[in-house]
Design an enzyme around this catalytic site. Sequence first.
Site, PDB file in Angstrom:
ATOM      1  N   GLU A  58      -7.420   0.115  -4.616  1.00 14.01           N
ATOM      2  CA  GLU A  58      -7.445   0.056  -3.151  1.00 14.01           C
ATOM      3  C   GLU A  58      -8.782  -0.446  -2.595  1.00 14.01           C
ATOM      4  O   GLU A  58      -8.790  -1.248  -1.645  1.00 14.01           O
ATOM      5  CB  GLU A  58      -7.100   1.435  -2.575  1.00 14.01           C
ATOM      6  N   ASP A  89     -12.935   5.399   1.601  1.00 25.73           N
ATOM      7  CA  ASP A  89     -11.486   5.415   1.845  1.00 25.73           C
ATOM      8  C   ASP A  89     -11.004   6.858   1.964  1.00 25.73           C
ATOM      9  O   ASP A  89     -10.846   7.564   0.975  1.00 25.73           O
ATOM     10  CB  ASP A  89     -10.767   4.701   0.698  1.00 25.73           C
ATOM     11  N   ASP A 120       0.875  -1.167   0.000  1.00 34.15           N
ATOM     12  CA  ASP A 120       0.000   0.000   0.000  1.00 34.15           C
ATOM     13  C   ASP A 120       0.911   1.216   0.000  1.00 34.15           C
ATOM     14  O   ASP A 120       1.495   1.563   1.028  1.00 34.15           O
ATOM     15  CB  ASP A 120      -0.895  -0.022   1.238  1.00 34.15           C
ATOM     16  N   LYS A 135       2.427  11.474  -3.142  1.00 33.28           N
ATOM     17  CA  LYS A 135       1.431  10.750  -3.930  1.00 33.28           C
ATOM     18  C   LYS A 135       0.472  11.717  -4.626  1.00 33.28           C
ATOM     19  O   LYS A 135      -0.109  11.385  -5.663  1.00 33.28           O
ATOM     20  CB  LYS A 135       0.652   9.795  -3.024  1.00 33.28           C
TER      21      LYS A 135
END
Length: 648
Positions: free
Chosen positions: A170, A193, A8, A71
């Site tokens: 994800e 999420d 992850d 990210k």
Amino acid sequence: MSKIVGIDLGTTNSLVAVVDSGIPYVIADAEGQRLTPSVVHVPGAGAEPVVGHRANRVRVLRPAETVYSVKRFIGRRGSDIPREDMLVTYPVQGEGSGPVTIPLPGWAWTPEEISAEVLKKLKRDAEASLGEPVTRAVITVPAYFNDAQRNATIRAGELAGFKVERIVNEPTAAALAYGLDKLKDRAKIAVYDLGGGTFDLSILELNQGVFQVLSTNGNTRLGGDDLDKRLTDFLVQKIAEAGGPKLAGPETHGLLSRLREAAEQAKIRLSSEEEVEISLPFLTAEFSFSLRLTRTELERLTRDLVERTKAHCLRSLADAKLEAKDLDQVILVGGQTRMPLVRRLVSGWFGCTDFAETRGDVRLGDDFHTAKGPQLNTGQNPDEAVALGAAIQAEILAGGFKTMLLLDVTPLSLGIETFGGLMNVIIHRNSTIPIKAGEMFTTAVDHQRSMLIHVLQGERERARDNWSLGRFEIEFESAPKGVPRVGVQFEIDANGILHVLARDVKTGHQKVVEMKSAVDVSDAEVNRMIEESVDNAFDDLRARQWIEAKLRAGETLTATRKTMAEYDAELDPEYRQQLLAALEAVEAVLALENPKNKTGDPAKLKAATAQLDEVTKPLADYAMDRVMEAMLRKRGMLPPEPPAPPAE
């Protein structure tokens, strides 16, 4: 081939996980930390980057050379980056269709290169834990990542030395980690999420063991970092009101980093506490600052940010042509979902009555609350769920978990006891049934006339620590040790019944014994056995290594003494002393065996045995020459040995 790990690669934290013996787990680093901050510090040109917790600690002191939340920039063009995303404490460059770069000491880094440094750290941690090279990985990305962002993630993995076997969404990974693959067919799940820098809401439908993404929506620039910034801005305002320094401009980046760290820690603590004190002594030489902050105040400051996710939830439901009442579960993923405000609002929006009806601040009438809503599932660690799901996907790619929804599996490994009291596994745990497997065994003692087949079930190295399923003997002709060959075959039928066959290869004589069910074991017993195997893994491995080294040493001692006795009169006295010294060294290590647990130091024993092997090489060569000479004389190829002189 290398194990495939699941990764992850997160905005705030990154994790690496793997499946071992059917159990997915997150790998910890040398300090026991499972979460690695996605932070990279570049101390200078040509210097080795510092990654993870060490970099996070440096972030306050050297904010301009410490990169975080990268990210948000990966796979993006300069024109894609809003000005507010540029307001980090390190420099970011990018214009028009050109790439985003981060000028640091030495050269301008790309987001992929920074991400690769985080992945290298995870790779090293995995290799240290598994004790073998790790070159293959499954890496997760938000479901709404475009092709450029996905390709950039693959590039980061390749720069880190991985072959990226697959990029996995994800939400799908999280659903696997929650065990939602075991729900009824056509079950519909919403995955909410909210991580450190990104948010997405995905609607999944389970169809014959495969998750199909019905819709996804989200925001690549909304996450826990934004809540941290909102609280940091609030603290900056309070400091100014208290007569403190004005925190603006590049020269104050160090103070802002310290303030942001304090804000993040306060936010985390307020998920479990009602009130915290933020204390910043000597913010400057003349000014210290402290403030008591309540959970209510934090929720007032950040509620609008959390509520911005509601529109994405509504759009995702609409795109899937569903209503909230059509969902079976809503699962929460990402560390920010620990925040009580997030859980209450999400519960109210989706009509999860177990949370929503108990709180008055969730305006049920204004939201799409229903009398019978989905279950809000918070059963997994939200920080680890995606990594665990990635590990499960990796195991599927590696050939494990084959059609795991259709076939039963063996809950624990099956094998037999071998000489020295060890368990030799024939069928490994989580093998799908029906299954058949076998192995060849021999004797360890001269002139044995039978062999005891002791069938075991469990995950421990020593036979005594596993469960006994039964014993039986098979007879064969007397022969020197190592000569008889007995094939042992395990077969588990579709009903989970274990049949054990033992066959003497020379005569064909065999016995087949039916054992009790190898599958019908309670979950509690299986979990207890697995937990014991994990807790005792190092001790068990040491015990196996000691027993194997002890058996090897015993064989070498016996063979050496036998050969010495046979050629004693022909040995040089000095060489005989070398042999005796090497023998005594091995026996001295064996004498140190702990009488309680019957183990010693396998490394020392192996070293002493290796030294004995080295010393006995001339003796072995001499014995072989004498045997060959005797054989040639017997065949008449050499003259007979001259007779010994008569005695006086």
